[in-house]
Design a protein around this motif. Structure first.
Motif, PDB file in Angstrom:
ATOM      1  N   GLU A 168       0.826  -1.205   0.000  1.00  0.00           N
ATOM      2  CA  GLU A 168       0.000   0.000   0.000  1.00  0.00           C
ATOM      3  C   GLU A 168       0.859   1.254   0.000  1.00  0.00           C
ATOM      4  O   GLU A 168       0.613   2.196  -0.763  1.00  0.00           O
ATOM      5  N   MET A 169       1.901   1.269   0.861  1.00  0.00           N
ATOM      6  CA  MET A 169       2.772   2.436   0.932  1.00  0.00           C
ATOM      7  C   MET A 169       3.566   2.600  -0.366  1.00  0.00           C
ATOM      8  O   MET A 169       3.710   3.710  -0.889  1.00  0.00           O
ATOM      9  N   ILE A 170       4.059   1.494  -0.894  1.00  0.00           N
ATOM     10  CA  ILE A 170       4.795   1.545  -2.154  1.00  0.00           C
ATOM     11  C   ILE A 170       3.890   2.067  -3.267  1.00  0.00           C
ATOM     12  O   ILE A 170       4.310   2.858  -4.114  1.00  0.00           O
ATOM     13  N   GLY A 171       2.628   1.652  -3.236  1.00  0.00           N
ATOM     14  CA  GLY A 171       1.665   2.130  -4.224  1.00  0.00           C
ATOM     15  C   GLY A 171       1.458   3.633  -4.145  1.00  0.00           C
ATOM     16  O   GLY A 171       1.301   4.303  -5.174  1.00  0.00           O
ATOM     17  N   LYS A 172       1.452   4.189  -2.932  1.00  0.00           N
ATOM     18  CA  LYS A 172       1.304   5.634  -2.773  1.00  0.00           C
ATOM     19  C   LYS A 172       2.470   6.375  -3.410  1.00  0.00           C
ATOM     20  O   LYS A 172       2.289   7.396  -4.083  1.00  0.00           O
ATOM     21  N   PHE A 173       3.662   5.864  -3.184  1.00  0.00           N
ATOM     22  CA  PHE A 173       4.839   6.495  -3.782  1.00  0.00           C
ATOM     23  C   PHE A 173       4.771   6.424  -5.300  1.00  0.00           C
ATOM     24  O   PHE A 173       5.032   7.409  -5.997  1.00  0.00           O
ATOM     25  N   ARG A 174       4.419   5.261  -5.802  1.00  0.00           N
ATOM     26  CA  ARG A 174       4.360   5.097  -7.252  1.00  0.00           C
ATOM     27  C   ARG A 174       3.321   6.022  -7.871  1.00  0.00           C
ATOM     28  O   ARG A 174       3.548   6.603  -8.932  1.00  0.00           O
ATOM     29  N   SER A 175       2.184   6.175  -7.202  1.00  0.00           N
ATOM     30  CA  SER A 175       1.133   7.051  -7.719  1.00  0.00           C
ATOM     31  C   SER A 175       1.596   8.509  -7.772  1.00  0.00           C
ATOM     32  O   SER A 175       1.134   9.282  -8.614  1.00  0.00           O
ATOM     33  N   ALA A 176       2.527   8.845  -6.878  1.00  0.00           N
ATOM     34  CA  ALA A 176       3.062  10.211  -6.845  1.00  0.00           C
ATOM     35  C   ALA A 176       4.246  10.383  -7.789  1.00  0.00           C
ATOM     36  O   ALA A 176       4.819  11.473  -7.878  1.00  0.00           O
ATOM     37  N   GLY A 177       4.610   9.318  -8.502  1.00  0.00           N
ATOM     38  CA  GLY A 177       5.733   9.399  -9.423  1.00  0.00           C
ATOM     39  C   GLY A 177       7.080   9.236  -8.772  1.00  0.00           C
ATOM     40  O   GLY A 177       8.108   9.609  -9.342  1.00  0.00           O
ATOM     41  N   ILE A 178       7.105   8.672  -7.570  1.00  0.00           N
ATOM     42  CA  ILE A 178       8.342   8.487  -6.819  1.00  0.00           C
ATOM     43  C   ILE A 178       8.810   7.045  -6.972  1.00  0.00           C
ATOM     44  O   ILE A 178       8.053   6.101  -6.725  1.00  0.00           O
ATOM     45  N   ILE A 179      10.067   6.876  -7.369  1.00  0.00           N
ATOM     46  CA  ILE A 179      10.649   5.557  -7.581  1.00  0.00           C
ATOM     47  C   ILE A 179      10.985   4.908  -6.243  1.00  0.00           C
ATOM     48  O   ILE A 179      11.585   5.533  -5.366  1.00  0.00           O
ATOM     49  N   CYS A 180      10.617   3.662  -6.065  1.00  0.00           N
ATOM     50  CA  CYS A 180      10.980   2.904  -4.859  1.00  0.00           C
ATOM     51  C   CYS A 180      12.169   2.007  -5.195  1.00  0.00           C
ATOM     52  O   CYS A 180      12.060   1.124  -6.040  1.00  0.00           O
TER      53      CYS A 180
END
Length: 365
Positions: free
Chosen positions: A110-122
């Protein structure tokens, strides 16, 4: 003939937006805005050490860093650190400049998904194939692998073994860490199939690093025989430079470790403003992966104060100095600009040399 400089453009540079496929890792109290700006301005991709900051400190550091470099940068954090939820929101609110996040354990899908939705690379750091596979399955877009040569908490598998294992197991860009310090290492990593390298000790040992000079001198004096792995700090193997404090820890029994952990926890509580409940929660977060017991995790949650004593206070005798094994062959403190120019030139030279060898081998065949 193709420009050989194109060989230093990789999926990692395209993903992160940096000129060179080199990551400056997020070393606690070392990867400050000063170092991140210097490494980023020189062509690397820098990570800010948010894992040792309070939310307000991280917000201020991001604002400061924005004014020091036109380049995007990354932030490192732990999902079990005090104020983690606020830190995640701060990162998301700065998605215009925070291009990536790095972490070890903790974030869920879920947290990784939030970052991805914001355009932030994990781009998490892992030390085992199974962890790389798990992170990719959770949605991470890139991986940094750290071999046993790396500093701080480290595994037992050498980079030259771990890197090809992970490259064969995942289908995302991979950066290699553990043992890298120059252009020869970058060329070698690219030859393996990596998309770049990540360096900690080499960036710490630069004139742009905020570490006090007396501690930098201790790093430059250390030989490979002075850098070893110990499990006495918190039960998990860590690579450190031998000094008086580490000798005392190595010689001490369980009572001494508990006493040291309690004192360090008190210092950490005072420094961070965290409650005992928050410190306990942070420790429990470390145990959730089954890698350490609660007592060991309490020590791990407090141990950073001993690292801080060295890299912030300048105590090379009473603090702890995490170090990659590669520091044992480094004896200079270049600026980030000098370092990365040297790495680029060396890497291109080695790649060009290899390209001339190939036709010769074909002719011999």
């Amino acid at each position: 003939m193709a420009d050989p400089r194109a060989s230093l453009s990789t999926p990692l540079t395209e993903m992160l937006g940096c000129r060179l496929p080199v990551i400056q890792t997020a070393m606690g109290w070392i990867a400050t805005p000063r170092l991140v700006a210097a490494s980023s301005n020189a062509g690397a991709f820098g990570f800010l050490a948010g894992a040792v900051m309070k939310p307000a400190e991280l917000a201020a550091a991001i604002d400061e860093l924005k004014g020091m470099t036109p380049h995007n940068f990354g932030v490192n954090f732990h999902s079990f650190q005090p104020g983690a939820k606020d830190i995640v929101e701060i990162i998301l609110a700065n998605a215009d400049r925070v291009r990536a996040v790095s972490f070890g354990r903790g974030p869920d899908a879920e947290m990784i998904g939030k970052f991805r939705s914001a355009g932030i690379i994990c781009i998490p750091t892992v030390g085992a194939v199974k962890h790389a596979q798990k992170m990719v399955a959770l949605g991470c877009q890139a991986i940094t692998i750290q071999g046993g040569e790396g500093g701080g908490h480290t595994g037992s598998v050498a980079t030259t073994i771990l890197l090809p294992q992970v490259l064969d197991a995942v289908d995302v860009p991979v950066a290699a860490a553990g043992g890298f310090a120059d252009g020869r290492g970058l060329a070698a990593a690219l030859a393996y199939g990596a998309s770049g390298i990540a360096m900690g000790s080499r960036f710490m040992m630069t004139s742009d690093s905020p570490v006090p000079q007396q501690v930098k001198d201790a790093y430059t004096r250390a030989g490979t025989q002075d850098i070893f792995v110990t499990s006495k700090i918190d039960g998990i193997p860590q690579r450190m430079i031998r000094n008086a404090m580490l000798d005392r820890i190595e010689a001490g029994g369980s009572f001494a470790r508990w006493r040291r952990g309690l004192l360090a926890a008190m210092a950490m509580k005072h420094e961070t403003g965290a409650s005992w409940g928050e410190l306990l929660a942070a420790a429990r977060g470390m145990t959730s992966h089954g890698e350490m017991s609660l007592p060991e995790a309490m020590l791990a949650a407090a141990a950073p104060t001993l690292l801080q004593k060295a890299v912030v206070d300048g105590d090379a005798i009473g603090g702890l100095m995490a170090s990659g094994q590669v520091a044992g062959r480094l004896d200079d403190l270049p600026s980030c600009t000098e370092l990365l120019a040297r790495i680029e030139a060396e890497a291109l030279e080695r790649i060009a040399a290899l390209s001339t060898v190939t036709p010769q081998l074909k002719g011999a065949a």
